[in-house]
Design a protein around this motif. Structure first.
Motif, PDB file in Angstrom:
ATOM      1  N   SER A 169       5.814   7.201   4.102  1.00 31.76           N
ATOM      2  CA  SER A 169       4.691   6.234   3.219  1.00 31.76           C
ATOM      3  C   SER A 169       4.667   6.842   2.022  1.00 31.76           C
ATOM      4  CB  SER A 169       3.567   5.878   3.869  1.00 31.76           C
ATOM      5  OG  SER A 169       2.565   7.212   4.066  1.00 31.76           O
ATOM      6  N   ARG A 172      -6.086  -8.877  -9.306  1.00 28.87           N
ATOM      7  CA  ARG A 172      -4.815  -8.078  -9.576  1.00 28.87           C
ATOM      8  C   ARG A 172      -3.564  -8.981  -9.016  1.00 28.87           C
ATOM      9  NH1 ARG A 172      -3.035  -2.947  -6.490  1.00 28.87           N
ATOM     10  NH2 ARG A 172      -2.014  -4.721  -4.966  1.00 28.87           N
ATOM     11  N   ASN A 225      -3.238   1.654 -11.250  1.00 20.62           N
ATOM     12  CA  ASN A 225      -3.571   0.763 -10.292  1.00 20.62           C
ATOM     13  C   ASN A 225      -5.169   0.561  -9.981  1.00 20.62           C
ATOM     14  OD1 ASN A 225      -3.920  -0.950  -7.937  1.00 20.62           O
ATOM     15  ND2 ASN A 225      -2.618   0.265  -6.697  1.00 20.62           N
ATOM     16  N   THR A 243      -8.006  -3.680  -1.980  1.00 24.27           N
ATOM     17  CA  THR A 243      -7.065  -2.228  -2.147  1.00 24.27           C
ATOM     18  C   THR A 243      -7.879  -1.349  -2.404  1.00 24.27           C
ATOM     19  OG1 THR A 243      -6.523  -3.172  -4.220  1.00 24.27           O
ATOM     20  CG2 THR A 243      -4.764  -3.438  -2.542  1.00 24.27           C
ATOM     21  N   GLU A 267       2.327  11.740  -1.048  1.00 19.28           N
ATOM     22  CA  GLU A 267       1.164  12.329  -1.888  1.00 19.28           C
ATOM     23  C   GLU A 267       0.698  13.492  -1.025  1.00 19.28           C
ATOM     24  OE1 GLU A 267      -2.000   9.445  -3.339  1.00 19.28           O
ATOM     25  OE2 GLU A 267      -0.342   7.971  -3.819  1.00 19.28           O
ATOM     26  N   THR A 282       4.944   4.723  -9.233  1.00 20.40           N
ATOM     27  CA  THR A 282       5.075   3.281  -8.260  1.00 20.40           C
ATOM     28  C   THR A 282       5.087   2.275  -9.231  1.00 20.40           C
ATOM     29  OG1 THR A 282       3.936   4.605  -6.754  1.00 20.40           O
ATOM     30  CG2 THR A 282       3.918   2.163  -6.624  1.00 20.40           C
ATOM     31  N   PHE A 283       4.247   1.880 -10.087  1.00 22.83           N
ATOM     32  CA  PHE A 283       4.094   0.552 -10.940  1.00 22.83           C
ATOM     33  C   PHE A 283       5.018   0.646 -11.893  1.00 22.83           C
ATOM     34  CE2 PHE A 283      -0.312  -1.483 -10.841  1.00 22.83           C
ATOM     35  CZ  PHE A 283      -0.522  -1.284  -9.439  1.00 22.83           C
ATOM     36  N   GLY A 322       7.256   3.284   2.604  1.00 21.32           N
ATOM     37  CA  GLY A 322       8.040   4.523   2.441  1.00 21.32           C
ATOM     38  C   GLY A 322       7.207   5.248   1.389  1.00 21.32           C
ATOM     39  N   ASP A 347       2.465   9.573 -10.443  1.00 16.99           N
ATOM     40  CA  ASP A 347       2.706   8.350  -9.517  1.00 16.99           C
ATOM     41  C   ASP A 347       3.293   7.376 -10.412  1.00 16.99           C
ATOM     42  OD1 ASP A 347       2.566   6.108  -7.753  1.00 16.99           O
ATOM     43  OD2 ASP A 347       1.008   6.557  -6.832  1.00 16.99           O
ATOM     44  N   SER A 371       5.347   5.428  -4.119  1.00 19.93           N
ATOM     45  CA  SER A 371       5.074   4.813  -2.769  1.00 19.93           C
ATOM     46  C   SER A 371       6.380   3.528  -3.063  1.00 19.93           C
ATOM     47  CB  SER A 371       3.785   3.638  -2.814  1.00 19.93           C
ATOM     48  OG  SER A 371       4.061   2.651  -1.956  1.00 19.93           O
ATOM     49  N   SER A 401      -0.741  -5.094  -1.196  1.00 18.64           N
ATOM     50  CA  SER A 401       0.437  -4.561  -1.779  1.00 18.64           C
ATOM     51  C   SER A 401       1.036  -5.284  -2.983  1.00 18.64           C
ATOM     52  CB  SER A 401       1.375  -4.397  -0.456  1.00 18.64           C
ATOM     53  OG  SER A 401       2.589  -3.564  -0.714  1.00 18.64           O
ATOM     54  N   LEU A 402       2.139  -4.849  -3.407  1.00 20.71           N
ATOM     55  CA  LEU A 402       2.832  -5.285  -4.833  1.00 20.71           C
ATOM     56  C   LEU A 402       4.081  -4.616  -4.743  1.00 20.71           C
ATOM     57  CD1 LEU A 402       2.829  -2.426  -6.924  1.00 20.71           C
ATOM     58  CD2 LEU A 402       0.679  -2.293  -5.738  1.00 20.71           C
ATOM     59  N   GLU A 420      -1.516   8.376 -12.887  1.00 20.36           N
ATOM     60  CA  GLU A 420      -0.897   6.969 -12.585  1.00 20.36           C
ATOM     61  C   GLU A 420      -0.629   6.372 -14.017  1.00 20.36           C
ATOM     62  OE1 GLU A 420      -2.687   4.029 -10.109  1.00 20.36           O
ATOM     63  OE2 GLU A 420      -2.799   5.514  -8.189  1.00 20.36           O
ATOM     64  N   THR A 430       7.419   1.720  -0.834  1.00 20.73           N
ATOM     65  CA  THR A 430       6.910   0.518  -0.219  1.00 20.73           C
ATOM     66  C   THR A 430       6.949  -0.936  -1.115  1.00 20.73           C
ATOM     67  OG1 THR A 430       5.345   1.658   1.049  1.00 20.73           O
ATOM     68  CG2 THR A 430       5.089  -0.752   1.228  1.00 20.73           C
TER      69      THR A 430
HETATM   70  O1  P1T Z   1       1.084   2.375   0.874  1.00 22.65           O
HETATM   71  P1  P1T Z   1       1.475   3.630   0.689  1.00 22.65           P
HETATM   72  O2  P1T Z   1       3.202   3.261   0.656  1.00 22.65           O
HETATM   73  O3  P1T Z   1       1.180   4.703   1.514  1.00 22.65           O
HETATM   74  O4  P1T Z   1       1.522   3.925  -0.920  1.00 22.65           O
HETATM   75  C1  P1T Z   1       0.267   4.491  -1.436  1.00 22.65           C
HETATM   76  C2  P1T Z   1       0.151   4.135  -2.868  1.00 22.65           C
HETATM   77  C3  P1T Z   1       0.445   5.336  -3.694  1.00 22.65           C
HETATM   78  N1  P1T Z   1       0.311   4.956  -5.191  1.00 22.65           N
HETATM   79  C4  P1T Z   1       0.146   3.769  -5.540  1.00 22.65           C
HETATM   80  C5  P1T Z   1       0.132   3.422  -7.185  1.00 22.65           C
HETATM   81  C6  P1T Z   1      -0.036   2.594  -4.776  1.00 22.65           C
HETATM   82  O5  P1T Z   1      -0.348   1.353  -5.192  1.00 22.65           O
HETATM   83  C7  P1T Z   1      -0.103   2.722  -3.318  1.00 22.65           C
HETATM   84  C8  P1T Z   1      -0.267   1.724  -2.426  1.00 22.65           C
HETATM   85  N2  P1T Z   1      -1.011   0.557  -2.912  1.00 22.65           N
HETATM   86  C9  P1T Z   1      -1.154  -0.665  -2.356  1.00 22.65           C
HETATM   87  C10 P1T Z   1      -0.979  -0.631  -1.027  1.00 22.65           C
HETATM   88  C11 P1T Z   1      -1.881  -1.491  -3.030  1.00 22.65           C
HETATM   89  O6  P1T Z   1      -1.962  -2.785  -2.647  1.00 22.65           O
HETATM   90  O7  P1T Z   1      -2.226  -1.432  -4.116  1.00 22.65           O
END
Ligand code: P1T
Length: 388
Positions: free
Chosen positions: A82, A365, A155, A348, A87, A182-183, A215, A180, A202, A333-334, A151, A204
């Motif tokens: 995850s 959001r 987020n 969240t 992290e 992710t976005f 993931g 991070d 993330s 999630s996103l 980040e 995911t």
């Molecule tokens: O959910 P996970 O895969 O463990 O990831 C955590 C995570 C880490 N960094 C950022 C920027 C994230 O947005 C997230 C997970 N965020 C959500 C589930 C959400 O809805 O914002």
């Protein structure tokens, strides 16, 4: 760990489709098999084909690690079960009791929970800082500051942090910069090229892209950090299953085209929100009036698919419209193909209540998906009209 050909000379989409994924040498299969085996035969003790036991290394996971590392321009990549497991590996793997960590005052609620409730228990100190304010950053930096967590876009406020500037500050102060990503995803932003030491995902979210796999990922060019993270991955064992790795590899192949479409749809939504009376403030870095627009235009290759806004009618209006969209699904999630809407303060980011990371109760959001643009715009407009 990435093969040279996985890094050099090929464009993003080619690497997304091919890096780490040669046709199977035995069968010719063009997609890496999902290798479910937990253990691998050895010819003699210690003499094997590169894999011994699936927690330590698995061929499907290896393909994923090579691919994402290549997209981030990294020499080392480790996949986790995850985003938070990734992290955890970075934070607990790299920081010791007495070390100080600077986190943003705007970040994913789960990151804040990990730092304030798990990392703090092992004696790591932390402070939350507005990373757009260089004076505040300087004021919080201590001799024991070993890492700065960024980040960008954040987020849920979509704040833009200048990665190159914070990297320079961190290195001057003997600290490491962790981003991070992710976005943005590596399609829109490559933090290692801007001076970051570590990138976390993330996966995911956009990397998977279809809301069907959880993931995480860590990428770096620093061999010491890369080895430490790989050690942590094996020693703690929060590894993704081979099937999850396959789903991620499948998702990544379309990351570039998905991101292009997310960006187009997000722009249409942001522009509609910008002129709607039920909206107080739109947060999307692609709008020229966004505070971080110029930095985003420099360090990103597109402004992303996440849009947040403040509902003019406060929390009640925000909750009402979150429940009234029909194409946008109300869910956490996103980053997937379908559009989602959520209320960070109660969903969240509930864990940040009464902390420096607490979010406005009127904030909504949106994770703007890749559906037909006009369907998304009209769906949201109808929900907004209903709360006027
Ligand atoms: O959910 P996970 O895969 O463990 O990831 C955590 C995570 C880490 N960094 C950022 C920027 C994230 O947005 C997230 C997970 N965020 C959500 C589930 C959400 O809805 O914002």
């Amino acid at each position: 760990m990435t093969d040279e050909k996985d890094q050099i000379g090929f464009g993003f989409e080619t690497r997304a489709i091919h890096a780490g994924q040669e046709p199977d040498p035995v069968t010719g299969a063009v997609i890496p098999p999902i290798t479910l085996a937990t253990t691998f035969a050895q010819d003699e003790v210690g003499k094997h084909g590169g894999f011994e036991y699936s927690r330590s290394g698995n061929p499907t996971r290896r393909a994923l690690e090579v691919c994402v590392a290549s997209l981030e321009g990294a020499d080392f990549g480790s996949a986790f079960a995850s985003g938070l497991a990734a992290e955890d590996a970075v934070l607990r793997g790299l920081l010791r009791a007495g070390d100080h960590l600077i986190i943003p005052d705007d970040a994913y609620g789960g990151t804040f929970r990990l730092v304030s409730q798990v990392l703090a228990e092992s004696g790591v100190e932390w402070s939350a800082v507005d990373l757009t304010d260089s004076g505040a950053l300087l004021a919080e930096c201590r001799p024991s500051t070993k890492a700065i967590w960024v980040e960008t876009p954040t987020n849920p406020m979509l704040t833009i942090i200048d990665i190159a500037a914070v990297a320079e500050f961190a290195h001057k102060n003997n600290a490491r910069l962790i981003v991070d990503n992710t976005f943005a995803t590596p399609y829109l932003q490559t933090p290692l090229a801007l001076g970051a030491d570590v990138v976390v995902h993330s996966s995911t979210k956009y990397i998977g892209g279809h809301s069907d796999v959880v993931g995480g990922f860590v990428a770096t060019n620093d061999s010491e950090i890369g080895e430490r993270i790989a050690f942590w991955q094996n020693a703690v064992g929060a590894v993704p299953s081979p099937f999850d790795c396959y789903l991620l590899l499948r998702g990544i192949k379309t990351l570039g085209v998905r991101m292009d479409r997310h960006c187009v749809n997000a722009r249409a939504i942001a522009e509609m929100l910008n002129s709607h009376a039920a909206v107080d403030k739109v947060l999307w870095p692609g709008l020229p009036k966004h505070r971080g627009h110029d930095i985003a235009a420099q360090q990103m290759r597109g402004f992303g698919g996440m849009v947040s806004f403040i509902a003019a009618g406060g929390q009640d209006a925000a909750l009402a419209l979150a429940a009234r969209t029909k194409v946008f699904t109300l869910a956490e999630s996103l980053g997937a193909v379908e559009s989602l809407i959520e209320h960070p303060a109660l969903m969240t980011h509930a864990t940040t209540a009464d902390s420096p990371l607490a979010v406005d109760a009127a904030l909504i959001r949106l994770s703007v998906g890749i559906e037909t643009t006009s369907d998304l715009v009209e769906d949201l407009r109808a929900a907004l009209d209903s709360v006027l």
